[in-house]
Design an enzyme around this catalytic site. Structure first.
Site, PDB file in Angstrom:
ATOM      1  N   HIS A   5       0.841  -1.200   0.000  1.00  0.00           N
ATOM      2  CA  HIS A   5       0.000   0.000   0.000  1.00  0.00           C
ATOM      3  C   HIS A   5       0.872   1.243   0.000  1.00  0.00           C
ATOM      4  CE1 HIS A   5      -3.253   2.644   1.991  1.00  0.00           C
ATOM      5  NE2 HIS A   5      -3.512   2.538   0.703  1.00  0.00           N
ATOM      6  N   GLU A   9       2.853   0.499   3.426  1.00  0.00           N
ATOM      7  CA  GLU A   9       2.289  -0.527   4.313  1.00  0.00           C
ATOM      8  C   GLU A   9       2.395  -1.862   3.574  1.00  0.00           C
ATOM      9  OE1 GLU A   9      -1.117   1.469   7.084  1.00  0.00           O
ATOM     10  OE2 GLU A   9      -1.696   1.132   5.014  1.00  0.00           O
ATOM     11  N   ASN A  35      -5.341   4.042   7.608  1.00  0.00           N
ATOM     12  CA  ASN A  35      -6.759   4.372   7.426  1.00  0.00           C
ATOM     13  C   ASN A  35      -7.598   4.000   8.639  1.00  0.00           C
ATOM     14  OD1 ASN A  35      -6.890   5.773   5.011  1.00  0.00           O
ATOM     15  ND2 ASN A  35      -6.891   3.911   3.772  1.00  0.00           N
TER      16      ASN A  35
HETATM   17  N1  LIG Z   1      -5.389   7.864  -5.046  1.00  0.00           N
HETATM   18  C1  LIG Z   1      -4.869   7.617  -3.838  1.00  0.00           C
HETATM   19  O1  LIG Z   1      -4.602   8.525  -3.049  1.00  0.00           O
HETATM   20  C2  LIG Z   1      -4.585   6.193  -3.430  1.00  0.00           C
HETATM   21  C3  LIG Z   1      -3.694   5.956  -2.373  1.00  0.00           C
HETATM   22  C4  LIG Z   1      -3.379   4.632  -2.029  1.00  0.00           C
HETATM   23  C5  LIG Z   1      -3.978   3.586  -2.718  1.00  0.00           C
HETATM   24  N2  LIG Z   1      -4.876   3.848  -3.725  1.00  0.00           N
HETATM   25  C6  LIG Z   1      -5.439   2.698  -4.453  1.00  0.00           C
HETATM   26  O2  LIG Z   1      -4.727   2.569  -5.685  1.00  0.00           O
HETATM   27  C7  LIG Z   1      -5.595   2.054  -6.699  1.00  0.00           C
HETATM   28  C8  LIG Z   1      -5.622   3.018  -7.870  1.00  0.00           C
HETATM   29  O3  LIG Z   1      -6.100   4.255  -7.431  1.00  0.00           O
HETATM   30  P1  LIG Z   1      -5.909   5.568  -8.324  1.00  0.00           P
HETATM   31  O4  LIG Z   1      -6.234   6.712  -7.446  1.00  0.00           O
HETATM   32  O5  LIG Z   1      -4.612   5.510  -9.020  1.00  0.00           O
HETATM   33  O6  LIG Z   1      -7.083   5.358  -9.389  1.00  0.00           O
HETATM   34  P2  LIG Z   1      -7.258   6.077 -10.802  1.00  0.00           P
HETATM   35  O7  LIG Z   1      -8.723   6.124 -11.039  1.00  0.00           O
HETATM   36  O8  LIG Z   1      -6.457   7.328 -10.882  1.00  0.00           O
HETATM   37  O9  LIG Z   1      -6.603   5.036 -11.838  1.00  0.00           O
HETATM   38  C9  LIG Z   1      -7.118   3.762 -12.067  1.00  0.00           C
HETATM   39  C10 LIG Z   1      -6.649   3.306 -13.448  1.00  0.00           C
HETATM   40  O10 LIG Z   1      -7.029   1.958 -13.615  1.00  0.00           O
HETATM   41  C11 LIG Z   1      -7.425   1.779 -14.969  1.00  0.00           C
HETATM   42  N3  LIG Z   1      -8.261   0.587 -15.036  1.00  0.00           N
HETATM   43  C12 LIG Z   1      -9.535   0.430 -14.604  1.00  0.00           C
HETATM   44  N4  LIG Z   1      -9.937  -0.832 -14.802  1.00  0.00           N
HETATM   45  C13 LIG Z   1      -8.879  -1.498 -15.356  1.00  0.00           C
HETATM   46  C14 LIG Z   1      -8.661  -2.826 -15.777  1.00  0.00           C
HETATM   47  N5  LIG Z   1      -9.613  -3.750 -15.676  1.00  0.00           N
HETATM   48  N6  LIG Z   1      -7.465  -3.141 -16.297  1.00  0.00           N
HETATM   49  C15 LIG Z   1      -6.488  -2.218 -16.398  1.00  0.00           C
HETATM   50  N7  LIG Z   1      -6.632  -0.924 -16.019  1.00  0.00           N
HETATM   51  C16 LIG Z   1      -7.815  -0.585 -15.512  1.00  0.00           C
HETATM   52  C17 LIG Z   1      -8.146   3.054 -15.328  1.00  0.00           C
HETATM   53  O11 LIG Z   1      -8.161   3.228 -16.751  1.00  0.00           O
HETATM   54  C18 LIG Z   1      -7.283   4.097 -14.607  1.00  0.00           C
HETATM   55  O12 LIG Z   1      -6.273   4.574 -15.455  1.00  0.00           O
HETATM   56  C19 LIG Z   1      -6.938   1.836  -6.016  1.00  0.00           C
HETATM   57  O13 LIG Z   1      -7.000   0.515  -5.572  1.00  0.00           O
HETATM   58  C20 LIG Z   1      -6.885   2.807  -4.825  1.00  0.00           C
HETATM   59  O14 LIG Z   1      -7.714   2.395  -3.772  1.00  0.00           O
HETATM   60  C21 LIG Z   1      -5.171   5.119  -4.101  1.00  0.00           C
END
Ligand SMILES: NC(=O)c1ccc[n+]([C@@H]2O[C@H](COP(=O)([O-])OP(=O)(O)OC[C@H]3O[C@@H](n4cnc5c(N)ncnc54)[C@H](O)[C@@H]3O)[C@@H](O)[C@H]2O)c1
Length: 358
Positions: A138, A150, A189
């Site tokens: 994480h 994490e 979290n």
């Molecule tokens: N944004 C944050 O602050 C943060 C922090 C820690 C963890 N996360 C976790 O990280 C992950 C991504 O979050 P994010 O903020 O980068 O999301 P985001 O929406 O910015 O990006 C997600 C990406 O995944 C792609 N996608 C969706 N379905 C797909 C598939 N089936 N195959 C391939 N690509 C696919 C989308 O096109 C998009 O580009 C999530 O699990 C989120 O919970 C986010």
């Protein structure tokens, strides 16, 4: 040995993790299901590498190396040579389960990881033939700047897989790894939930939002009070995380989503990004409190600002003690995680010790 990384999902986190690896001279293959985010990620990563070089965080040569050692993949087949694949697609459980079982077949030797924020690692890995080589990594946003990762060991994660991934995080990425059991919200979290929830209870009891934010900064020494922080994170995102953790822990009263936040989100007041949250914003600048807060919280108590802050930090300390007691993480890792993720001057368990030195 982990030498080549695959990243699934080229959004905020996927592109950030890819840039982090490139800055450490680790080749990356970045995959997304859609061409548009992949193209946007290519632009962001190029700019990020150039900025890092301009600020002397990496050499010009490293920035060029980074640009030459990233592949933007439109097919999962291109990831077959990776030693570690980090899944960072949207927070959708069936989509994560599906893509991981596909990548497992293509990369029979690789360690697989998920960057999920809210799902249990064992759930995300439930489609895998060999869950022993799967764990949670994480990262925090932005991955390049945030020191903490994490590391979540699911019940079926092999000990040597966990150790190899830890070595990679600490030695190759030069991040601080904290080990966490596979439980809702992991450390950060979970422990931070009362920061957001107890502060709203204080407002229901008559505390003011800007007064409490000020007390958090002045008395607590934290960089952001709970309301300004929720506005920055996004009230909707923050509420979704609260709901997931609340439900996963069988709905304890202390972690119950609060009516003020639910009211604001129902109006589309999502924080800075929508111009209205607990505060109002104009041209990105905070201009005052949102009058809608008083509609949901006509509090008439007589809290002093200091008492309200004490109530909030006490609730955070108590949550941290529960996490420790439940064996989710060590005392040091709990404090380390909160200090690094939140930029708090001390961890919650240290806070308690320093407040009661005897
Ligand atoms: N944004 C944050 O602050 C943060 C922090 C820690 C963890 N996360 C976790 O990280 C992950 C991504 O979050 P994010 O903020 O980068 O999301 P985001 O929406 O910015 O990006 C997600 C990406 O995944 C792609 N996608 C969706 N379905 C797909 C598939 N089936 N195959 C391939 N690509 C696919 C989308 O096109 C998009 O580009 C999530 O699990 C989120 O919970 C986010």
């Amino acid at each position: 040995m982990i030498q080549k990384i695959g990243v699934l999902g080229a959004g905020t986190m996927g592109a950030g993790i890819a840039q982090l690896c490139l800055q450490k001279k680790i080749p990356v293959i970045l995959y997304d299901a859609c061409a548009e985010p992949l193209c946007a990620a290519a632009g962001r990563i190029k700019e990020g590498l150039l900025n890092a070089a301009a600020k002397n965080r990496i050499s010009q040569e490293s920035a060029e190396w980074g640009g030459q050692n990233v592949v933007y993949a439109k097919s999962l087949n291109e990831l077959s040579s990776c030693d570690l694949v980090v899944e960072a697609i949207i927070e959708d459980l069936p989509a994560k389960v599906k893509i991981l079982s596909e990548i497992e077949k293509l990369c029979p030797q690789a360690i697989l990881a998920t960057n999920t924020s809210s799902f249990l690692i064992s759930k995300v890995g439930e489609g895998l033939q060999n869950p022993g080589r799967f764990l949670g990594l994480h990262f925090f946003n932005p991955p390049v700047a945030m020191k903490l990762v994490e590391m979540i060991r699911a019940p079926k994660t092999d000990a040597d897989v966990f150790e190899e991934a830890k070595k990679f995080v600490e030695e190759s990425l030069q991040k601080t790894a904290v080990a966490v059991k596979d439980t809702p919200g992991f450390i950060v979290n979970r422990v931070m939930r009362p920061y957001y929830l107890e502060s709203q209870r204080a407002v229901l009891g008559g505390a003011g939002i800007s007064e409490l934010d000020l007390a958090a900064r002045m008395i607590g020494g934290v960089p952001m009070g709970p309301f300004e922080l929720m506005d920055l994170i996004g009230l909707d995102i923050n509420l979704a995380i609260t709901k997931t953790i609340y439900e996963a822990l069988n709905c304890p009263e202390r972690l119950k989503p609060q009516p003020i936040q639910e009211h604001l989100v129902s109006l589309g007041h999502k924080g800075r990004k929508s111009g209205k949250g607990f505060y109002l914003y104009k041209d990105g600048k905070l201009i005052g409190e949102n009058p809608e807060v008083a509609v949901a919280a006509p509090g008439d108590g007589d809290f002093s600002d200091g008492e309200a802050w004490e109530m909030v930090i006490q609730a955070v300390i108590e949550e941290a003690e529960m996490v420790l007691k439940e064996g989710i993480a060590s005392r040091d890792d709990i404090d380390r995680a909160i200090k690094l993720a939140m930029n708090f001057p001390q961890g919650p368990l240290e806070w308690k010790k320093n407040a009661n030195p005897l």
